[in-house]
Motif scaffolding. Sequence first.
Motif, PDB file in Angstrom:
ATOM      1  N   SER A 138      33.558 -47.358 -11.443  1.00 60.11           N
ATOM      2  CA  SER A 138      34.704 -48.272 -11.357  1.00 60.11           C
ATOM      3  C   SER A 138      35.107 -48.803 -12.728  1.00 60.11           C
ATOM      4  CB  SER A 138      34.362 -49.427 -10.418  1.00 60.11           C
ATOM      5  OG  SER A 138      35.418 -50.340 -10.355  1.00 60.11           O
ATOM      6  N   GLU A 139      34.116 -49.107 -13.552  1.00 58.01           N
ATOM      7  CA  GLU A 139      34.376 -49.676 -14.871  1.00 58.01           C
ATOM      8  C   GLU A 139      34.747 -48.619 -15.914  1.00 58.01           C
ATOM      9  OE1 GLU A 139      30.870 -51.893 -15.847  1.00 58.01           O
ATOM     10  OE2 GLU A 139      31.264 -53.415 -14.307  1.00 58.01           O
ATOM     11  N   ASN A 140      34.265 -47.395 -15.752  1.00 60.27           N
ATOM     12  CA  ASN A 140      34.391 -46.402 -16.813  1.00 60.27           C
ATOM     13  C   ASN A 140      35.286 -45.208 -16.504  1.00 60.27           C
ATOM     14  OD1 ASN A 140      32.407 -47.306 -19.031  1.00 60.27           O
ATOM     15  ND2 ASN A 140      31.299 -47.585 -17.103  1.00 60.27           N
ATOM     16  N   TYR A 141      35.637 -45.003 -15.252  1.00 62.41           N
ATOM     17  CA  TYR A 141      36.491 -43.862 -14.927  1.00 62.41           C
ATOM     18  C   TYR A 141      37.945 -44.297 -15.028  1.00 62.41           C
ATOM     19  CZ  TYR A 141      38.754 -40.033 -12.483  1.00 62.41           C
ATOM     20  OH  TYR A 141      39.582 -38.995 -12.152  1.00 62.41           O
ATOM     21  N   LYS A 142      38.537 -44.023 -16.161  1.00 61.18           N
ATOM     22  CA  LYS A 142      39.921 -44.388 -16.447  1.00 61.18           C
ATOM     23  C   LYS A 142      40.652 -43.144 -16.959  1.00 61.18           C
ATOM     24  CE  LYS A 142      38.757 -48.752 -15.876  1.00 61.18           C
ATOM     25  NZ  LYS A 142      38.767 -49.292 -14.557  1.00 61.18           N
ATOM     26  N   TYR A 155      44.023 -35.021 -13.624  1.00 54.79           N
ATOM     27  CA  TYR A 155      43.372 -36.161 -14.261  1.00 54.79           C
ATOM     28  C   TYR A 155      42.422 -35.640 -15.331  1.00 54.79           C
ATOM     29  CZ  TYR A 155      45.023 -39.064 -10.408  1.00 54.79           C
ATOM     30  OH  TYR A 155      45.803 -39.733  -9.507  1.00 54.79           O
TER      31      TYR A 155
END
Length: 123
Positions: free
Chosen positions: A107-111, A21
């Motif tokens: 949750s919002e930023n780990y992509k 990742y």
Amino acid sequence: MDDAVKIKAVLFDLDGTLFHYHPTSGEVFLKHLKEIGLQVSEENRVCAEHWVHLYFAHSDEIQADDREFGDDQQGFWANFTRRRLIAFGVPPLQALEMAPRFSEYMSENYKPGIHVPENARVM
């Protein structure tokens, strides 16, 4: 049975053996710690990374968290974040206070994207 496929081995990809990742969750986590003004020593960064690997290796901690949180994914990840902050050297009370917002940030930023090394054999 001569035409049957004979399986010689089964390989499971655990923690980036075959693919990686980018960025890692540890990189995003550390970057956000620095963005909010917390300094992390290299020793604490390494300790936190080791802790994450141990946690997900069916540790007593993850087993207890699975029992406690069940299907409550938001609660599970907030608690995981609290534990991870402590592993990074954040005092426990401060980690407890920070964990819900920090977990939401992750949750919002780990992509992450997935990277397969050029030398990986693809079948």
